[in-house]
Design an enzyme around this catalytic site. Structure first.
Site, PDB file in Angstrom:
ATOM      1  N   ASP A   2       7.236  -2.259   8.008  1.00 59.55           N
ATOM      2  CA  ASP A   2       6.634  -1.705   9.231  1.00 59.55           C
ATOM      3  C   ASP A   2       7.676  -1.390  10.317  1.00 59.55           C
ATOM      4  O   ASP A   2       7.530  -1.831  11.468  1.00 59.55           O
ATOM      5  CB  ASP A   2       5.611  -2.698   9.820  1.00 59.55           C
ATOM      6  N   GLU A   7      -4.145   3.419   9.243  1.00 59.13           N
ATOM      7  CA  GLU A   7      -3.395   2.442  10.059  1.00 59.13           C
ATOM      8  C   GLU A   7      -2.011   3.008  10.369  1.00 59.13           C
ATOM      9  O   GLU A   7      -1.662   4.116   9.960  1.00 59.13           O
ATOM     10  CB  GLU A   7      -3.280   1.097   9.338  1.00 59.13           C
TER      11      GLU A   7
HETATM   12  O1  FUB Z   1       2.440  -5.593   7.609  1.00 63.73           O
HETATM   13  C1  FUB Z   1       1.060  -5.854   7.695  1.00 63.73           C
HETATM   14  C2  FUB Z   1       0.299  -4.578   7.700  1.00 63.73           C
HETATM   15  O2  FUB Z   1       0.574  -3.834   6.528  1.00 63.73           O
HETATM   16  C3  FUB Z   1       0.638  -3.630   8.813  1.00 63.73           C
HETATM   17  O3  FUB Z   1       0.119  -4.012  10.044  1.00 63.73           O
HETATM   18  C4  FUB Z   1       0.083  -2.385   8.242  1.00 63.73           C
HETATM   19  O4  FUB Z   1       0.452  -1.222   8.917  1.00 63.73           O
HETATM   20  C5  FUB Z   1       0.574  -2.459   6.831  1.00 63.73           C
HETATM   21  O5  FUB Z   1       1.893  -1.983   6.714  1.00 63.73           O
END
Ligand code: FUB
Length: 327
Positions: free
Chosen positions: A19, A226
């Protein structure tokens, strides 16, 4: 100190990182990743395997330089309101201060977004007592615009709980919209001048196709899942994000930082691993995509590694699609 960094190779190999939010601060590249834990517990769609506890900040003098791991910048045990799962963070600079924005579950298990501050881009960061009032869900990404207004973009489906906030309050059993209904959009809120609160209630961002029709929930190749990121190029705002179930990084463009955004195309084809998450930054007159994959861990979804590659625009401002394993 690690070896010199190279495109499409893990920035660091002594810890798992994911991330990445990349920024240029004081002439250097700083990367704010999640710090994945090296455990072998089972996975589920709620993301319980992503049980991260702290953040490490990485920096590079240049894209070919060694990567410096500045050590622990913030730990969940030092955040008074948080219980677990320090997920994808971002950082911003304003008021001679560096701000780390991060999601975590509060003591009731609800994802909230917090802020921590430091005089140094590498931290350590001192957290605020409470999460940002009115914040929810995950994946904060902050744009400080040329007029100094700052916006935070956030939200993620499934483990990120975005669909549970459709009524404005947390409804634990709520599911996403019907397949033929508009998809849920990320949220945006303008930040107060001190960067610690929202100026007003978060708004839902609309993502539409070239004809102005909302992208539908069933359109999993294009709908928001996301990992929002907003950058500016030639005066336009580019919102890029993960499509989750179809594992792409895609983007949409607007003249307004709060949208509506018009869908344009794919930036990054699927990587090894379930999640894909990125950031885009200009450094020394070139543009870079920072992303992660699970190549180093042989495909273990919660053991990811941050990488970078160059990103190129076409004459018309569209972004060239990147295949991370192409030549
Ligand atoms: O790293 C945890 C979660 O996985 C992140 O918040 C999302 O964007 C995905 O990458």
């Amino acid at each position: 100190m690690e070896k010199n960094s190279k495109p499409n190779e893990p920035l660091v190999t002594h810890i798992y990182t994911a991330d990445p939010s990349a920024h240029v601060f004081a002439g250097k590249l700083y990367i704010y990743p999640s710090h994945d834990l090296d455990h072998d517990e089972p996975s589920n769609d709620n993301g319980d395997q992503y049980k991260m506890e702290d953040y490490h900040v990485l920096s590079m003098d240049d894209v070919n330089s060694p990567v410096v791991d500045h050590g622990e910048a913030l730990h969940v045990k030092d955040v008074p309101w948080a219980s677990k799962q320090m997920w994808a963070p971002d950082a911003a600079y304003k008021n001679n201060t560096y701000y780390l924005f991060f999601p975590a579950r509060d003591k009731d298990g609800i994802f909230r977004i917090g802020v921590a501050t430091s005089p140094n881009p590498a931290g350590p960061f001192t957290p605020e007592e409470n999460y940002i009032p009115g914040s929810f869900s995950i994946d904060p990404a902050v744009l400080v615009d040329e007029d100094s207004k700052a916006y935070v973009y956030f939200g993620g489906l499934w483990g990120g709980q975005l669909e549970k906030w459709q009524t404005g309050t947390f409804v634990p059993e709520a599911e996403g919209p019907a397949p033929d209904a508009p998809a849920l959009g990320p949220r945006v809120a303008e930040l107060s001048d001190d960067m610690l609160t929202f100026k007003s209630e978060p708004k839902e961002i609309s993502i539409v196709d070239e004809d102005g029709n909302p992208i539908l929930a069933s359109d999993e190749d294009r709908r928001y899942f996301e990992g929002p990121w907003v950058h500016k190029y030639n005066g336009l705002y580019y919102l890029s994000y993960s499509t989750g179930t179809t594992h792409k990084i895609v983007y949409a463009v607007s003249e307004n930082p709060q949208g509506p955004f018009v869908f344009k195309g794919t930036i990054l084809t699927p990587v090894i691993g379930w999640t894909t998450h990125h950031s885009i930054v200009e450094f020394n007159d070139k543009w870079y995509l920072f992303y992660h994959d699970c190549e180093l861990s042989d495909g273990v979804n919660h053991k990811r590694s941050v990488k970078y590659t160059e990103l190129k625009y076409n004459e018309d401002g569209t972004i060239q699609t990147i295949d991370p394993y192409g030549d």
